[in-house]
Design a protein around this motif. Structure first.
Motif, mmCIF file in Angstrom:
data_model
loop_
_atom_site.group_PDB
_atom_site.id
_atom_site.type_symbol
_atom_site.label_atom_id
_atom_site.label_comp_id
_atom_site.label_asym_id
_atom_site.label_seq_id
_atom_site.Cartn_x
_atom_site.Cartn_y
_atom_site.Cartn_z
ATOM 1 N N THR A 1 0.845 -1.193 0.000
ATOM 2 C CA THR A 1 0.000 0.000 0.000
ATOM 3 C C THR A 1 0.874 1.234 0.000
ATOM 4 O OG1 THR A 1 -0.127 -0.008 2.406
ATOM 5 C CG2 THR A 1 -1.883 -1.151 1.213
ATOM 6 N N GLY A 2 0.337 2.307 -0.510
ATOM 7 C CA GLY A 2 1.086 3.553 -0.594
ATOM 8 C C GLY A 2 0.963 4.382 0.657
ATOM 9 N N PRO A 3 1.496 5.598 0.635
ATOM 10 C CA PRO A 3 1.461 6.468 1.815
ATOM 11 C C PRO A 3 0.045 6.934 2.107
ATOM 12 C CG PRO A 3 2.296 7.658 -0.097
ATOM 13 C CD PRO A 3 2.196 6.232 -0.513
ATOM 14 N N ALA A 4 -0.222 7.159 3.370
ATOM 15 C CA ALA A 4 -1.528 7.686 3.765
ATOM 16 C C ALA A 4 -1.684 9.112 3.243
ATOM 17 C CB ALA A 4 -1.658 7.663 5.282
ATOM 18 N N LEU B 1 5.709 5.813 -3.410
ATOM 19 C CA LEU B 1 4.797 5.005 -4.229
ATOM 20 C C LEU B 1 5.514 3.884 -4.972
ATOM 21 C CD1 LEU B 1 2.640 7.871 -5.791
ATOM 22 C CD2 LEU B 1 1.844 6.148 -4.160
ATOM 23 N N ALA B 2 6.839 3.833 -4.876
ATOM 24 C CA ALA B 2 7.608 2.864 -5.662
ATOM 25 C C ALA B 2 7.155 1.415 -5.463
ATOM 26 C CB ALA B 2 9.099 3.013 -5.365
ATOM 27 N N PRO B 3 6.939 0.935 -4.229
ATOM 28 C CA PRO B 3 6.498 -0.464 -4.074
ATOM 29 C C PRO B 3 5.163 -0.745 -4.765
ATOM 30 C CG PRO B 3 7.292 0.402 -1.983
ATOM 31 C CD PRO B 3 7.182 1.580 -2.916
ATOM 32 N N VAL B 4 4.243 0.203 -4.684
ATOM 33 C CA VAL B 4 2.943 0.022 -5.345
ATOM 34 C C VAL B 4 3.118 -0.017 -6.856
ATOM 35 C CG1 VAL B 4 0.715 1.110 -5.801
ATOM 36 C CG2 VAL B 4 1.623 1.060 -3.472
ATOM 37 N N VAL B 5 3.907 0.918 -7.382
ATOM 38 C CA VAL B 5 4.126 0.968 -8.824
ATOM 39 C C VAL B 5 4.805 -0.312 -9.305
ATOM 40 C CG1 VAL B 5 5.385 2.163 -10.657
ATOM 41 C CG2 VAL B 5 4.158 3.486 -8.921
ATOM 42 N N ASP B 6 5.795 -0.792 -8.542
ATOM 43 C CA ASP B 6 6.471 -2.040 -8.912
ATOM 44 C C ASP B 6 5.468 -3.190 -8.987
ATOM 45 O OD1 ASP B 6 8.881 -0.746 -9.020
ATOM 46 O OD2 ASP B 6 9.541 -1.393 -7.016
ATOM 47 N N ARG B 7 4.592 -3.269 -8.016
ATOM 48 C CA ARG B 7 3.611 -4.359 -8.010
ATOM 49 C C ARG B 7 2.628 -4.226 -9.180
ATOM 50 N NH1 ARG B 7 1.680 -8.684 -4.747
ATOM 51 N NH2 ARG B 7 -0.109 -9.494 -5.923
ATOM 52 N N GLU C 1 -5.510 -0.829 -8.339
ATOM 53 C CA GLU C 1 -4.861 0.348 -8.919
ATOM 54 C C GLU C 1 -5.612 1.624 -8.545
ATOM 55 O OE1 GLU C 1 -2.841 0.208 -12.859
ATOM 56 O OE2 GLU C 1 -4.511 1.489 -13.450
ATOM 57 N N GLU C 2 -6.933 1.586 -8.616
ATOM 58 C CA GLU C 2 -7.709 2.769 -8.240
ATOM 59 C C GLU C 2 -7.535 3.097 -6.757
ATOM 60 O OE1 GLU C 2 -11.769 2.314 -9.391
ATOM 61 O OE2 GLU C 2 -11.257 1.827 -11.474
ATOM 62 N N ARG C 3 -7.570 2.066 -5.916
ATOM 63 C CA ARG C 3 -7.441 2.275 -4.485
ATOM 64 C C ARG C 3 -6.133 2.972 -4.138
ATOM 65 N NH1 ARG C 3 -6.925 -3.093 -1.604
ATOM 66 N NH2 ARG C 3 -4.715 -2.566 -1.400
ATOM 67 N N GLU C 4 -5.069 2.617 -4.857
ATOM 68 C CA GLU C 4 -3.751 3.152 -4.512
ATOM 69 C C GLU C 4 -3.375 4.419 -5.274
ATOM 70 O OE1 GLU C 4 -1.971 2.113 -2.058
ATOM 71 O OE2 GLU C 4 -3.402 0.512 -1.620
ATOM 72 N N PRO D 1 -3.014 9.860 -5.225
ATOM 73 C CA PRO D 1 -1.762 10.400 -5.754
ATOM 74 C C PRO D 1 -1.930 11.092 -7.105
ATOM 75 C CG PRO D 1 -1.399 8.229 -4.823
ATOM 76 C CD PRO D 1 -2.883 8.464 -4.806
ATOM 77 N N LEU D 2 -2.780 10.569 -7.970
ATOM 78 C CA LEU D 2 -2.994 11.224 -9.260
ATOM 79 C C LEU D 2 -3.633 12.595 -9.071
ATOM 80 C CD1 LEU D 2 -4.260 8.330 -11.571
ATOM 81 C CD2 LEU D 2 -2.168 9.660 -11.846
ATOM 82 N N SER D 3 -4.583 12.697 -8.167
ATOM 83 C CA SER D 3 -5.201 13.987 -7.908
ATOM 84 C C SER D 3 -4.222 14.959 -7.285
ATOM 85 C CB SER D 3 -6.412 13.798 -6.981
ATOM 86 O OG SER D 3 -7.378 12.967 -7.585
ATOM 87 N N ARG D 4 -3.308 14.448 -6.500
ATOM 88 C CA ARG D 4 -2.325 15.303 -5.820
ATOM 89 C C ARG D 4 -1.146 15.658 -6.722
ATOM 90 N NH1 ARG D 4 1.774 12.982 -2.840
ATOM 91 N NH2 ARG D 4 0.505 11.098 -2.618
#
Length: 503
Positions: free
Chosen positions: A332-335, A433-439, A489-492, A496-499
Motif C-alpha cells: 500500500t502507498g502512503p496515507a 509510491l515505488a512499491p505500489v508501482v512495482d507491483r 490500482e484505483e485504491r492506490e 496520488p494522481l489527484s495530488r
C-alpha cells in the motif's frame, strides 16, 4: 436551462460508402461491440457513391444483436411513407425491436428531382412530411378500426390495410432547423435530431423553445421529445455534459469512420459524460458509494467535504479456480495528507482513471455476453442458411474473436501508457509510491500472459468444435485478474494522481 431527464445514449454516424461496403459493416459491428447504443447512416438515395441506406440497415441488423439502428435521416420525398412504414416495421420485427426512424423533409432538391420526384417549396415539404407521419402512424396502429385514410395534398392513402405493427414503439426523430420543422417536431415527433455543425450559438436553446411551445399547444409534454445531436471533430467531455444539462441533449451521435475514435467515444467519453450528468442531476458524487472492502482512508480537505473520488471496490467474486497472484501481498502507498487541498481539476484527474477503467469493465461484461450468445446459438440468427452453411460456427467465432482481440488490444495499450509514462512520473514525484508501482507493473505482465491465453483459446475455438469451455475459462480468468487489478490500482493511485497530476 433545459434538462428533460432522459437517460443518456451514445451512437455512431457512419458514412455508407459503396467503395468499402465490408468496412462500413465492420464499423457498425465495432460500434456495438464497443458498447454504443445506436448506429446510424445518412440517407441520400441519389448519391451513387453511397450504399442504399435501408438495404444497409437490413444487412447490419443481421450482423448485430443489441445496438439500435436508424437512418440519419430518411429522405421522405424518395421513400413513399406507406411503403417506408412497412419496411421499418418489418425490420423492427426481424431485429427484435432495434429500429428507429429518423425523417427529413428533403434537401438537395435538384438531385431529388433527377430521381423522379417533383420539387417542393419549403412549406410544402414540411406539410408533406406531416402527412407522411400520419400515414406511418396509422399503418402501425393495428388496433384501430378500418383501413387507413389520409386525404393529404401530397400523400393520399385511402383504404390501405394496417400492419404490421413494429416490435416496439419506434421513435420518429426529425432532422429540423427552421421554425416550421421545429414546430412539427413538437406536435408530432418523438425526437429532434439536428447536426451541431449546422447550428449557431443559441440555436439549440431557440429550437427547444419552439419545440416545447408546440408540444404544449398540442397537449403534449416537452419531455415527450428526446433531443439528439450529431457531433464531430474535437470536443471536451464537459462540453457534452453541458449540452445535456443546459440544452437537453440526451443522445450524442459521433460522426466518424475512425475505429479508434469510436472506441474512445464508447470507452472513455460516454462513461465520463454519464457520470457528470448523473452527479449533477442527483447532487451527489458520480462515483459509486464506498463498500465494505479495503480502501484508502478518506481525505479531509480544509473547508470542504472529504476527498470525493471513490475507487470501484472489488466485489470478491471469482469465476476461475486458477490463482495467478497473492492479493494479500500487495503493498500500500502512503496515507493521504489530511491538510492537502484539491481543486476541481485535481479531482478530475483521479476520476478519469475510474472512468477509463469503467469502460474496460463494461467491455469485459460484453465479452461474457458474447460467449453466452455463442453458447446459446443466438448469434447469426436470421442469416440465410444457404449463405452460411457450414460457416455458421466459423462466423460466430469470428464475431467473438474480433471483439476479444479488439478488447485485448485496448487493455494492452492502456497498460503500455501507464508503464512507459505514468508510473515513472509517480516514482519521481513521490518515491514512497515505488512499491505500489512495482507491483502494478508486475501485475501488468501477468495480465498480458492471461490475455495471451485468451488469444490461444480463440485460435483453438476456430478449429475445435468443443473449444468453447476453454475460452470461457480463459475469459473467466481474465475477469478475475483484471477486475481485481483495476480495483487495486484505483485504491492506490486515485489520490496520488489527484495530488501529483499526470506529469
Amino acid at each position: 436551462m433545459s434538462d428533460y431527464g432522459h437517460p443518456l445514449e451514445f451512437g455512431s454516424f457512419i458514412t455508407p460508402s459503396a467503395a468499402d461496403p465490408t468496412g462500413v459493416v465492420a464499423l457498425a459491428v465495432l460500434a456495438e461491440q464497443a458498447g454504443l447504443d445506436l448506429v446510424t447512416f445518412q440517407d441520400h438515395p441519389y448519391q451513387p457513391g453511397f450504399l442504399d441506406t435501408w438495404t444497409l440497415l437490413s444487412h447490419v441488423a443481421a450482423r448485430t444483436q443489441k445496438v439500435h439502428l436508424a437512418a440519419n435521416v430518411t429522405n421522405l420525398p424518395l421513400r413513399p411513407p406507406a411503403v417506408l412504414a412497412r419496411s421499418v416495421a418489418s425490420l423492427d420485427l426481424l431485429s427484435g425491436g432495434r429500429i428507429e426512424l429518423g425523417l427529413g423533409a428533403g434537401a438537395f432538391w435538384e438531385a431529388i428531382e433527377a430521381m423522379g420526384t417533383p420539387r417542393l417549396a419549403p412549406a410544402q415539404a414540411v406539410q408533406a412530411l406531416e402527412e407522411g407521419i400520419d400515414v406511418i402512424r396509422q399503418l402501425w396502429d393495428v388496433d384501430a378500426r378500418g383501413p387507413i385514410r389520409v386525404h393529404g395534398d401530397f400523400h393520399r392513402v385511402v383504404g390501405a390495410k394496417r400492419g404490421p405493427a413494429p416490435a416496439h414503439h419506434v421513435g420518429i426523430w426529425l432532422g429540423a432547423y427552421k421554425p416550421r420543422m421545429l414546430a412539427l417536431t413538437g406536435r408530432r415527433a418523438d425526437g429532434w435530431l439536428p447536426s451541431l455543425a449546422y447550428l449557431k450559438d443559441g440555436d439549440l436553446a431557440a429550437g427547444n423553445r419552439i419545440i416545447d411551445e408546440a408540444a404544449l399547444e398540442a397537449g403534449r409534454k416537452p419531455g415527450d421529445i428526446r433531443r439528439l445531436l450529431n457531433i464531430g471533430g474535437r470536443f471536451d467531455t464537459h462540453e457534452l455534459a453541458d449540452l445535456a444539462l443546459n440544452d437537453g441533449v440526451s443522445t450524442f451521435i459521433l460522426a466518424s469512420d475512425d475505429p479508434d475514435e469510436l472506441r474512445r467515444f464508447a470507452a472513455e467519453v460516454a462513461p465520463a459524460v454519464r457520470a457528470a450528468v448523473a452527479a449533477e442531476r442527483s447532487g451527489t458524487p458520480s462515483t459509486p458509494p464506498p463498500a465494505p472492502v479495503p480502501a484508502r482512508p478518506s481525505v479531509t480537505v480544509a473547508g470542504r467535504s472529504p476527498f470525493s473520488v471513490t475507487p470501484t471496490p472489488d466485489d470478491g467474486v471469482r469465476r476461475s479456480s486458477t490463482v495467478v497472484w497473492d492479493e494479500q501481498t500487495r503493498p500500500t502507498g502512503p496515507a493521504p495528507d489530511p491538510d492537502h487541498t484539491y481543486t476541481a481539476h485535481d479531482l478530475a484527474t483521479g476520476r478519469h482513471l475510474v472512468q477509463v477503467h469503467d469502460g474496460l469493465r463494461g467491455e469485459l461484461a460484453q465479452i461474457h455476453d458474447l460467449i453466452d450468445q455463442v453458447e446459446a446459438g443466438t448469434i447469426d440468427v436470421g442469416t440465410a442458411r444457404s449463405h452460411i452453411n457450414t460457416m455458421t460456427m466459423r462466423q460466430n467465432n469470428w464475431t467473438l474473436g474480433t471483439y476479444c482481440e479488439s478488447y485485448c488490444r485496448i487493455v494492452t495499450t492502456h497498460h503500455t501508457i501507464e508503464d512507459r509514462s505514468l508510473f515513472p512520473h509517480l516514482r519521481r514525484a513521490d518515491p514512497r509510491l515505488a512499491p505500489v508501482v512495482d507491483r502494478l507493473e508486475q501485475e501488468h505482465h501477468v495480465i498480458h500472459e492471461v490475455l495471451e491465453g485468451v488469444d490461444k483459446a480463440l485460435v483453438a475455438l476456430v478449429s475445435t468444435p468443443d473449444g468453447l469451455p476453454a475460452l470461457r475459462e480463459a475469459v473467466n480468468l481474465l475477469s478475475d485478474t483484471l477486475l481485481s487489478h483495476l480495483s487495486y490500482e484505483e485504491r492506490e493511485l486515485i489520490e496520488p494522481l489527484s495530488r501529483l497530476g499526470m506529469q
